[in-house]
Motif scaffolding. Sequence first.
Motif, mmCIF file in Angstrom:
data_model
loop_
_atom_site.group_PDB
_atom_site.id
_atom_site.type_symbol
_atom_site.label_atom_id
_atom_site.label_comp_id
_atom_site.label_asym_id
_atom_site.label_seq_id
_atom_site.Cartn_x
_atom_site.Cartn_y
_atom_site.Cartn_z
ATOM 1 N N SER A 145 51.487 7.709 27.705
ATOM 2 C CA SER A 145 50.147 7.410 27.230
ATOM 3 C C SER A 145 49.565 8.722 26.734
ATOM 4 O O SER A 145 49.369 9.660 27.498
ATOM 5 N N ASN A 146 49.343 8.801 25.445
ATOM 6 C CA ASN A 146 48.913 10.066 24.863
ATOM 7 C C ASN A 146 47.526 10.490 25.324
ATOM 8 O O ASN A 146 47.204 11.673 25.308
ATOM 9 N N GLN A 147 46.728 9.543 25.771
ATOM 10 C CA GLN A 147 45.402 9.871 26.294
ATOM 11 C C GLN A 147 45.535 10.833 27.479
ATOM 12 O O GLN A 147 44.820 11.819 27.575
ATOM 13 N N TYR A 148 46.469 10.554 28.393
ATOM 14 C CA TYR A 148 46.667 11.419 29.557
ATOM 15 C C TYR A 148 47.189 12.784 29.127
ATOM 16 O O TYR A 148 46.822 13.809 29.699
ATOM 17 N N GLU A 190 46.714 14.292 26.213
ATOM 18 C CA GLU A 190 45.609 15.033 25.589
ATOM 19 C C GLU A 190 44.656 15.585 26.648
ATOM 20 O O GLU A 190 44.204 16.725 26.555
ATOM 21 N N GLU A 191 44.360 14.767 27.657
ATOM 22 C CA GLU A 191 43.463 15.194 28.738
ATOM 23 C C GLU A 191 44.033 16.407 29.471
ATOM 24 O O GLU A 191 43.334 17.376 29.756
ATOM 25 N N SER A 248 52.265 10.549 32.098
ATOM 26 C CA SER A 248 51.219 9.556 32.313
ATOM 27 C C SER A 248 51.684 8.567 33.378
ATOM 28 O O SER A 248 52.874 8.441 33.638
ATOM 29 N N SER A 298 46.125 16.901 19.712
ATOM 30 C CA SER A 298 45.955 15.566 19.127
ATOM 31 C C SER A 298 47.203 14.726 19.253
ATOM 32 O O SER A 298 48.286 15.214 19.562
ATOM 33 N N THR A 299 47.031 13.455 19.014
ATOM 34 C CA THR A 299 48.134 12.499 18.972
ATOM 35 C C THR A 299 48.450 12.223 17.517
ATOM 36 O O THR A 299 47.543 12.018 16.722
#
Length: 78
Positions: free
Chosen positions: A2-5, A7-8, A50, A75-76
């Motif tokens: 999960s790219n959100q994790y 990036e975080e 993730s 970034s993703t």
Amino acid sequence: FSNQYTEEEARKLGVVGWVKNTSQGTVMGQVQGPEDKVNAMKSWLSKVGSPSSRIDRTSFSNEKEIPKLDFSGFSTRY
């Protein structure tokens, strides 16, 4: 991944670059920053990832010292 994790985590550590999922079910990307921060990110990518990811193997290549960062954030890519 999960790219959100990802990036975080990158923002938390203060590294810049990008990440993307490939059609082969792998993840590729580029991470830049101070060596200790990059090493921390590599460790996270190798061991944590993730919540829903399964990490079988990690491979880091083309490591080198750079005079300045090429990216301003993380970034993703799609």
